[in-house]
Design a protein around this motif. Structure first.
Motif, short mmCIF file in Angstrom:
data_model
loop_
_atom_site.label_atom_id
_atom_site.label_comp_id
_atom_site.label_asym_id
_atom_site.label_seq_id
_atom_site.Cartn_x
_atom_site.Cartn_y
_atom_site.Cartn_z
N TYR A 133 0.84 -1.21 0.00
CA TYR A 133 0.00 0.00 0.00
C TYR A 133 0.87 1.25 0.00
CZ TYR A 133 -3.55 3.35 1.48
OH TYR A 133 -4.39 4.45 1.55
N LYS A 134 1.91 1.25 0.83
CA LYS A 134 2.81 2.40 0.90
C LYS A 134 3.53 2.61 -0.43
CE LYS A 134 6.97 4.03 3.25
NZ LYS A 134 8.01 3.71 4.27
N THR A 135 3.98 1.52 -1.04
CA THR A 135 4.70 1.62 -2.31
C THR A 135 3.82 2.18 -3.41
OG1 THR A 135 6.09 -0.28 -1.70
CG2 THR A 135 6.01 0.31 -4.03
N ALA A 136 2.55 1.77 -3.42
CA ALA A 136 1.65 2.20 -4.49
C ALA A 136 1.10 3.60 -4.27
CB ALA A 136 0.51 1.20 -4.63
N PHE A 137 0.54 3.85 -3.10
CA PHE A 137 -0.24 5.07 -2.89
C PHE A 137 0.51 6.19 -2.18
CE2 PHE A 137 -3.29 1.56 -3.18
CZ PHE A 137 -4.03 2.00 -4.25
N THR A 138 1.66 5.89 -1.60
CA THR A 138 2.48 6.94 -0.99
C THR A 138 3.67 7.30 -1.87
OG1 THR A 138 1.86 6.20 1.24
CG2 THR A 138 3.79 7.62 1.06
N GLU A 139 4.34 6.26 -2.36
CA GLU A 139 5.51 6.51 -3.20
C GLU A 139 5.16 6.58 -4.69
OE1 GLU A 139 8.20 3.40 -2.22
OE2 GLU A 139 8.44 4.02 -0.13
N GLY A 140 3.99 6.07 -5.07
CA GLY A 140 3.56 6.13 -6.46
C GLY A 140 4.22 5.12 -7.38
N HIS A 141 4.84 4.07 -6.83
CA HIS A 141 5.50 3.03 -7.64
C HIS A 141 4.52 1.87 -7.86
CE1 HIS A 141 9.52 4.64 -5.86
NE2 HIS A 141 9.06 5.40 -6.84
N PHE A 142 3.59 2.04 -8.76
CA PHE A 142 2.52 1.05 -8.94
C PHE A 142 3.05 -0.23 -9.58
CE2 PHE A 142 0.20 5.02 -8.56
CZ PHE A 142 -0.84 4.67 -7.73
N GLY A 143 4.05 -0.14 -10.44
CA GLY A 143 4.61 -1.35 -11.04
C GLY A 143 5.25 -2.25 -10.00
N ARG A 144 6.04 -1.64 -9.11
CA ARG A 144 6.66 -2.43 -8.03
C ARG A 144 5.60 -3.00 -7.10
NH1 ARG A 144 10.80 0.83 -4.54
NH2 ARG A 144 11.70 1.09 -6.63
N ALA A 145 4.55 -2.22 -6.83
CA ALA A 145 3.48 -2.70 -5.96
C ALA A 145 2.76 -3.90 -6.59
CB ALA A 145 2.48 -1.58 -5.69
N CYS A 146 2.57 -3.86 -7.91
CA CYS A 146 1.95 -5.00 -8.59
C CYS A 146 2.82 -6.24 -8.46
CB CYS A 146 1.73 -4.67 -10.06
SG CYS A 146 0.42 -3.48 -10.37
N ALA A 147 4.14 -6.07 -8.58
CA ALA A 147 5.04 -7.20 -8.41
C ALA A 147 4.96 -7.76 -7.00
CB ALA A 147 6.47 -6.77 -8.73
N MET A 148 4.86 -6.88 -6.02
CA MET A 148 4.72 -7.32 -4.63
C MET A 148 3.42 -8.09 -4.45
SD MET A 148 6.05 -3.81 -2.85
CE MET A 148 5.70 -4.32 -1.17
#
Length: 241
Positions: free
Chosen positions: A199-214
């Motif tokens: 959640y932090k990676t996607a919505f705080t840092e804006g790294h949606f690609g990495r969040a999808c991989a997670m």
């Protein structure tokens, strides 16, 4: 990932054990003579145990975060009145702010929220066991523990397997509980889970690609956990045949 693995091991194991013991007590844990029946007042125990499950997870997290509050929480307010100087150790003790207590306190909350539901699930399964099996066990001189281990558990193994898988999925996620109890991940990330980091990676840092991989990794871990549970259950069933 380490925290998620700890949750996936501890939460399902303790929840299933407690739920199964409670279900056995309220169904066949009564008198050892006569018809198999539960403890006196078993209906009250079922209602009280099931009540936490009717509360939304986020509400449970908020309630317990207030209970654990170091300055005005109910838990410290009670423990500080313990005699023989024991209560002094709990004066402003931060249950969710200490490395040694943050994870156990969080695990307790999750288990508290699910024990009642799975107890009712096991009660329904135990009710389906023919009474003749319990009568035969009693005639053979089996006590309560032996009956529970040799009669009840084998007959509800499929239900236990299902409960274990569901609880494992909850433990591998645990986002709502952990976010409500410790939004920042606890001291030294003691309670930080993969879902919180996602959640932090996607919505705080804006790294949606990495969040999808997670998310893919988390889904893979969930499938691996389910496969392990099914494999162990089949191995035990083969050994008993």
């Amino acid at each position: 990932m380490r925290n998620n693995i700890i949750l996936a091991i501890v939460v399902p194991l303790l929840t299933v054990i407690l739920s199964f013991l409670l279900a056995t007590m309220v169904t066949v844990g009564g008198s050892s003579t006569g018809v198999a029946r539960g403890l006196k007042g078993s209906n009250v125990y079922r209602i009280v145990s099931f009540f936490p499950y009717t509360i939304p997870a986020i509400v449970i997290g908020v309630i317990w975060s207030q209970v654990y509050d170091p300055s005005k929480g109910m838990l410290n307010g009670f423990l500080t009145h313990l005699p023989f100087g024991i209560g002094g150790h709990f004066n402003s003790f931060a249950w969710l702010g200490e490395v040694k207590s943050a994870m156990p306190a969080s695990v307790f909350v999750i288990i508290w929220g699910f024990v009642g539901f799975y107890m009712v699930l096991f009660v329904a399964a135990i009710k389906g066991i023919p009474a003749e099996l319990y009568d035969a066990a009693r005639i053979d001189g089996a006590g309560r523990m032996r009956t529970m281990w040799s009669v009840t558990l084998p007959m509800v193994r499929e239900t236990v397997q299902t409960a274990y898988v569901y609880l494992g999925v909850v433990a591998l996620d645990a986002f709502v509980y952990m976010a409500a109890l410790n939004p920042t991940g606890g001291p030294n990330n003691t309670t930080l889970t993969m879902s919180q980091d996602l959640y932090k990676t996607a919505f705080t840092e804006g790294h949606f690609g990495r969040a999808c991989a997670m998310g893919v990794v988390l889904a893979g871990l969930t499938l691996i956990f389910a496969a392990i549970v099914f494999g162990v259950n089949r191995l035990i069933a083969r050994r008993e045949q």
